[in-house]
Design a protein around this motif. Structure first.
Motif, mmCIF file in Angstrom:
data_model
loop_
_atom_site.group_PDB
_atom_site.id
_atom_site.type_symbol
_atom_site.label_atom_id
_atom_site.label_comp_id
_atom_site.label_asym_id
_atom_site.label_seq_id
_atom_site.Cartn_x
_atom_site.Cartn_y
_atom_site.Cartn_z
ATOM 1 N N ASP A 120 0.969 -1.189 -0.053
ATOM 2 C CA ASP A 120 -0.029 0.004 -0.060
ATOM 3 C C ASP A 120 0.836 1.216 -0.049
ATOM 4 O O ASP A 120 2.141 1.166 -0.011
ATOM 5 C CB ASP A 120 -0.884 -0.046 1.230
ATOM 6 N N ALA A 121 0.370 2.400 0.043
ATOM 7 C CA ALA A 121 1.149 3.611 -0.167
ATOM 8 C C ALA A 121 1.851 3.832 1.009
ATOM 9 O O ALA A 121 3.198 4.238 0.727
ATOM 10 C CB ALA A 121 0.030 4.767 -0.233
ATOM 11 N N GLU A 122 1.630 3.387 2.307
ATOM 12 C CA GLU A 122 2.383 3.592 3.370
ATOM 13 C C GLU A 122 3.727 2.870 3.562
ATOM 14 O O GLU A 122 4.565 3.258 3.823
ATOM 15 C CB GLU A 122 1.581 3.561 4.588
ATOM 16 N N ARG A 123 3.376 1.529 3.355
ATOM 17 C CA ARG A 123 4.493 0.552 3.050
ATOM 18 C C ARG A 123 5.299 0.932 2.112
ATOM 19 O O ARG A 123 6.714 0.710 2.281
ATOM 20 C CB ARG A 123 3.840 -0.870 3.319
ATOM 21 N N PHE A 124 4.726 0.995 0.851
ATOM 22 C CA PHE A 124 5.943 1.389 -0.212
ATOM 23 C C PHE A 124 6.444 2.736 0.109
ATOM 24 O O PHE A 124 7.839 2.483 -0.137
ATOM 25 C CB PHE A 124 5.098 1.805 -1.694
ATOM 26 N N GLU A 125 6.134 3.772 0.453
ATOM 27 C CA GLU A 125 6.701 4.792 0.762
ATOM 28 C C GLU A 125 8.023 4.641 1.750
ATOM 29 O O GLU A 125 9.131 5.090 1.638
ATOM 30 C CB GLU A 125 5.850 5.992 1.300
ATOM 31 N N LYS A 126 7.685 3.867 3.149
ATOM 32 C CA LYS A 126 8.840 3.593 3.822
ATOM 33 C C LYS A 126 9.758 2.825 3.257
ATOM 34 O O LYS A 126 11.001 3.025 3.610
ATOM 35 C CB LYS A 126 8.213 3.104 5.057
ATOM 36 N N LEU A 127 9.531 1.638 2.664
ATOM 37 C CA LEU A 127 10.335 0.839 2.063
ATOM 38 C C LEU A 127 11.093 1.602 0.997
ATOM 39 O O LEU A 127 12.400 1.481 1.078
ATOM 40 C CB LEU A 127 9.460 -0.142 1.378
ATOM 41 N N ALA A 128 10.704 2.429 0.191
ATOM 42 C CA ALA A 128 11.329 2.977 -0.981
ATOM 43 C C ALA A 128 12.398 4.182 -0.464
ATOM 44 O O ALA A 128 13.499 4.152 -0.759
ATOM 45 C CB ALA A 128 10.394 3.842 -1.833
ATOM 46 N N LYS A 129 11.870 4.772 0.763
ATOM 47 C CA LYS A 129 12.851 5.739 1.370
ATOM 48 C C LYS A 129 14.120 4.989 2.024
ATOM 49 O O LYS A 129 15.111 5.427 1.851
ATOM 50 C CB LYS A 129 12.128 6.620 2.384
ATOM 51 N N ALA A 130 13.857 3.861 2.683
ATOM 52 C CA ALA A 130 14.661 3.142 3.450
ATOM 53 C C ALA A 130 15.727 2.501 2.274
ATOM 54 O O ALA A 130 17.081 2.518 2.528
ATOM 55 C CB ALA A 130 14.318 2.060 4.319
ATOM 56 N N TYR A 131 15.335 2.026 1.269
ATOM 57 C CA TYR A 131 16.037 1.670 0.136
ATOM 58 C C TYR A 131 16.867 2.499 -0.543
ATOM 59 O O TYR A 131 18.106 2.363 -0.647
ATOM 60 C CB TYR A 131 15.028 1.004 -0.854
#
Length: 140
Positions: A120-131
């Motif tokens: 979802d938007a929240e999990r993708f955003e967190k993962l993308a920023k950490a990546y």
């Protein structure tokens, strides 16, 4: 292309900016459909495939990264690799990678092996920023 041991800082920054634009565009769309139950339901049905595809695009930006520099400790680079491979090769069901020390409770998305990947938007955003942050650290 040969395996990459570093990425230019400007390339990493531009990739991060593209991600921010896409996340903001999705947020604007979500805001625009609020209050319209049919549109909200359509967006909710659309989101997992959209964010799974965004994850593949993100991984593709850095697909030639040297695996030795990536590490095997379950970091965000490993997580994105496993999720991307599973989306492309295993019908979106997270498969184990015996070379990576993956523990769902220590990951950003928190997806268990055997679970269907539906970001979802929240999990993708967190993962993308950490990546992207991890790319900056491991591939300066």
């Amino acid at each position: 292309m040969l395996a990459m041991t570093s990425y230019p800082e400007v390339y990493v920054q531009l990739t991060a900016a593209k991600l921010d634009e896409q996340i903001a565009a999705y947020g604007a769309l979500a805001d625009a459909v609020k209050g319209n139950a049919k549109a909200e339901a359509a967006l909710a049905a659309f989101a997992p495939d959209y964010f799974n595809s965004m994850l593949l695009a993100l991984d593709h930006h850095f697909m030639h990264r040297m695996r030795g520099a990536e590490g095997k400790d379950g970091n965000p680079l490993n997580e994105v690799r496993m999720l991307s491979d599973s989306i492309m090769e295993h019908d979106g069901v997270l498969k184990e990678n015996k070379t990576i020390k993956y523990r769902a409770e220590k990951t950003i998305a928190g997806i268990e092996v055997g679970e269907t990947i539906a970001l979802d938007a929240e999990r993708f955003e967190k993962l993308a920023k950490a990546y992207v942050a991890e790319i900056g650290k491991r591939f300066p």
